[in-house]
Scaffold this motif. Structure first.
Motif, mmCIF file in Angstrom:
data_model
loop_
_atom_site.group_PDB
_atom_site.id
_atom_site.type_symbol
_atom_site.label_atom_id
_atom_site.label_comp_id
_atom_site.label_asym_id
_atom_site.label_seq_id
_atom_site.Cartn_x
_atom_site.Cartn_y
_atom_site.Cartn_z
ATOM 1 N N PRO A 5 0.812 -1.220 0.000
ATOM 2 C CA PRO A 5 0.000 0.000 0.000
ATOM 3 C C PRO A 5 0.844 1.267 0.000
ATOM 4 N N GLU A 6 2.024 1.214 0.612
ATOM 5 C CA GLU A 6 2.895 2.390 0.607
ATOM 6 C C GLU A 6 3.309 2.751 -0.816
ATOM 7 N N SER A 7 3.685 1.748 -1.600
ATOM 8 C CA SER A 7 4.174 2.020 -2.949
ATOM 9 C C SER A 7 3.073 2.569 -3.843
ATOM 10 N N VAL A 8 1.840 2.092 -3.655
ATOM 11 C CA VAL A 8 0.732 2.600 -4.463
ATOM 12 C C VAL A 8 0.371 4.022 -4.052
ATOM 13 N N GLY A 9 0.364 4.272 -2.753
ATOM 14 C CA GLY A 9 0.005 5.595 -2.281
ATOM 15 C C GLY A 9 0.952 6.679 -2.743
ATOM 16 N N GLN A 10 2.196 6.320 -3.025
ATOM 17 C CA GLN A 10 3.192 7.295 -3.444
ATOM 18 C C GLN A 10 3.402 7.328 -4.959
ATOM 19 N N PHE A 11 2.655 6.512 -5.681
ATOM 20 C CA PHE A 11 2.840 6.436 -7.129
ATOM 21 C C PHE A 11 1.844 7.357 -7.826
ATOM 22 N N PRO A 12 2.271 8.107 -8.855
ATOM 23 C CA PRO A 12 1.337 9.000 -9.558
ATOM 24 C C PRO A 12 0.264 8.194 -10.280
ATOM 25 N N ASP A 13 -0.965 8.694 -10.242
ATOM 26 C CA ASP A 13 -2.021 8.011 -10.984
ATOM 27 C C ASP A 13 -2.861 9.038 -11.722
ATOM 28 N N GLY A 14 -3.757 8.539 -12.576
ATOM 29 C CA GLY A 14 -4.619 9.421 -13.346
ATOM 30 C C GLY A 14 -3.823 10.356 -14.246
ATOM 31 N N GLN A 15 -4.203 11.619 -14.250
ATOM 32 C CA GLN A 15 -3.560 12.589 -15.129
ATOM 33 C C GLN A 15 -2.091 12.769 -14.801
ATOM 34 N N ALA A 16 -1.730 12.629 -13.529
ATOM 35 C CA ALA A 16 -0.321 12.781 -13.142
ATOM 36 C C ALA A 16 0.555 11.734 -13.831
ATOM 37 N N MET A 17 0.046 10.510 -13.928
ATOM 38 C CA MET A 17 0.790 9.464 -14.614
ATOM 39 C C MET A 17 0.797 9.716 -16.121
ATOM 40 N N ALA A 18 -0.324 10.149 -16.668
ATOM 41 C CA ALA A 18 -0.386 10.460 -18.098
ATOM 42 C C ALA A 18 0.615 11.560 -18.446
ATOM 43 N N ASP A 19 0.759 12.534 -17.561
ATOM 44 C CA ASP A 19 1.724 13.610 -17.801
ATOM 45 C C ASP A 19 3.152 13.074 -17.819
ATOM 46 N N ARG A 20 3.443 12.103 -16.966
ATOM 47 C CA ARG A 20 4.785 11.491 -16.963
ATOM 48 C C ARG A 20 5.061 10.806 -18.302
ATOM 49 N N MET A 21 4.067 10.132 -18.834
ATOM 50 C CA MET A 21 4.241 9.450 -20.113
ATOM 51 C C MET A 21 4.434 10.445 -21.245
ATOM 52 N N THR A 22 3.716 11.546 -21.205
ATOM 53 C CA THR A 22 3.901 12.591 -22.209
ATOM 54 C C THR A 22 5.310 13.161 -22.123
ATOM 55 N N ALA A 23 5.784 13.382 -20.896
ATOM 56 C CA ALA A 23 7.133 13.918 -20.700
ATOM 57 C C ALA A 23 8.202 12.954 -21.204
ATOM 58 N N ALA A 24 7.885 11.660 -21.233
ATOM 59 C CA ALA A 24 8.827 10.656 -21.732
ATOM 60 C C ALA A 24 8.881 10.634 -23.252
ATOM 61 N N GLY A 25 8.018 11.416 -23.913
ATOM 62 C CA GLY A 25 8.060 11.515 -25.369
ATOM 63 C C GLY A 25 6.914 10.849 -26.087
ATOM 64 N N LEU A 26 5.898 10.386 -25.359
ATOM 65 C CA LEU A 26 4.763 9.710 -25.979
ATOM 66 C C LEU A 26 3.678 10.709 -26.367
ATOM 67 N N ILE A 27 2.889 10.341 -27.346
ATOM 68 C CA ILE A 27 1.764 11.170 -27.789
ATOM 69 C C ILE A 27 0.471 10.374 -27.662
ATOM 70 N N ASP A 28 -0.649 11.072 -27.816
ATOM 71 C CA ASP A 28 -1.973 10.438 -27.734
ATOM 72 C C ASP A 28 -2.117 9.629 -26.442
ATOM 73 N N VAL A 29 -1.619 10.164 -25.352
ATOM 74 C CA VAL A 29 -1.680 9.461 -24.074
ATOM 75 C C VAL A 29 -3.094 9.553 -23.502
ATOM 76 N N ARG A 30 -3.610 8.444 -23.068
ATOM 77 C CA ARG A 30 -4.935 8.412 -22.448
ATOM 78 C C ARG A 30 -4.940 7.352 -21.348
ATOM 79 N N PHE A 31 -5.919 7.439 -20.462
ATOM 80 C CA PHE A 31 -5.995 6.443 -19.396
ATOM 81 C C PHE A 31 -7.439 6.041 -19.149
#
Length: 259
Positions: A208-234
């Motif tokens: 539960p600690e690792s999940v609570g500290q992991f970005p989810d939703g739009q925050a995770m989508a933003d990380r993927m965009t920053a990595a160079g991906l396009i058309d990111v959706r969740f």
């Protein structure tokens, strides 16, 4: 690994230890019980989540697929069952004990027999740039010490025009469910896990600690965009208990073998 989100995020001083030695040893300890615990503690819903991820994959002939943080290989095996026989499926993980179980799951005469499982750190993947048509990770990215570095590596080895997919736990937003879910995974799951697996209890406190500290939703989508991906959706699953994230590497997938 089956776990879920606490109702509040940890403070910076409480950051969970995701160093390679700690996480590798934790998974080594629980490897013999990993699959049974996943199915028990999720009431088999983890199988549904993986099936939904595989349904969303755009799989073409003749281009390989990589499943990173493959663990005991469930997602790689599901992908191989859907893929054309010309598609090589590779599963990578940095925990030898988990890979041994994955290799034992390969069934002679079935698509899973063609999967190659190899030991590799997702932060330094041993593959050339632009190799795989799909790069996936299920319930493993949050265990990578540097999330952004892991995403960059996954993007690097993905073919232009290829697909990157992350299946990961997330935090439900529904009032009532959020509180009940958090209580279960902070107070009940660690006790069940410790009793069942008879391992160092810190492994099931880590979940539960690792999940609570992991970005989810739009925050995770933003990380993927920053990595160079396009058309990111969740797409949230089961009221937001898990989420599928999808992105595309810019470019055009090579036409060889495409239908």
């Amino acid at each position: 690994m089956t776990d879920a989100a606490p109702t509040k995020s940890a403070t910076p001083g409480d950051r969970v230890d995701k160093s390679n030695p700690r996480v590798r040893e934790m998974f080594r300890q629980i490897a013999p019980h990993y699959d049974k615990m996943n199915h028990l503690l999720s009431l088999n819903v983890d199988k549904y989540w993986r099936s939904q991820a595989v349904r969303r994959l755009r799989i073409f002939p003749n281009h390989p697929i990589l499943d990173t943080c493959t663990g005991t290989g469930d997602l790689a095996i599901a992908i191989s069952a859907k893929a054309d026989p010309t598609v090589d499926v590779v599963g990578s993980d940095f925990c030898h004990a988990m890979l041994e179980i994955a290799r034992d799951k390969r069934d002679p005469g079935k698509p899973s027999s063609r999967i190659s499982f190899l030991e590799a750190d997702s932060q330094t993947l041993p593959f050339a740039d632009d190799t795989f048509q799909c790069v996936t990770v299920a319930f493993g990215l949050r265990n990578v010490a540097d999330t952004d570095r892991g995403l960059l590596e996954m993007t690097r080895v993905c073919l232009p025009g290829g697909q990157l997919m992350v299946l990961e736990f997330s935090q439900p937003r529904m009032i009532g469910l959020k509180q009940a879910y958090g209580f279960y995974f902070r107070n009940v799951l660690p006790r069940i896990g410790q009793w069942f697996a008879r391992n160092d209890k810190s492994a099931y406190e880590y979940l539960p600690e690792s999940v609570g500290q992991f970005p989810d939703g739009q925050a995770m989508a933003d990380r993927m965009t920053a990595a160079g991906l396009i058309d990111v959706r969740f797409t949230p699953l089961t009221f937001g208990v898990a989420t599928i994230y999808e992105g595309t590497k810019p470019g055009i997938l090579p036409s060889q073998g495409l239908a």
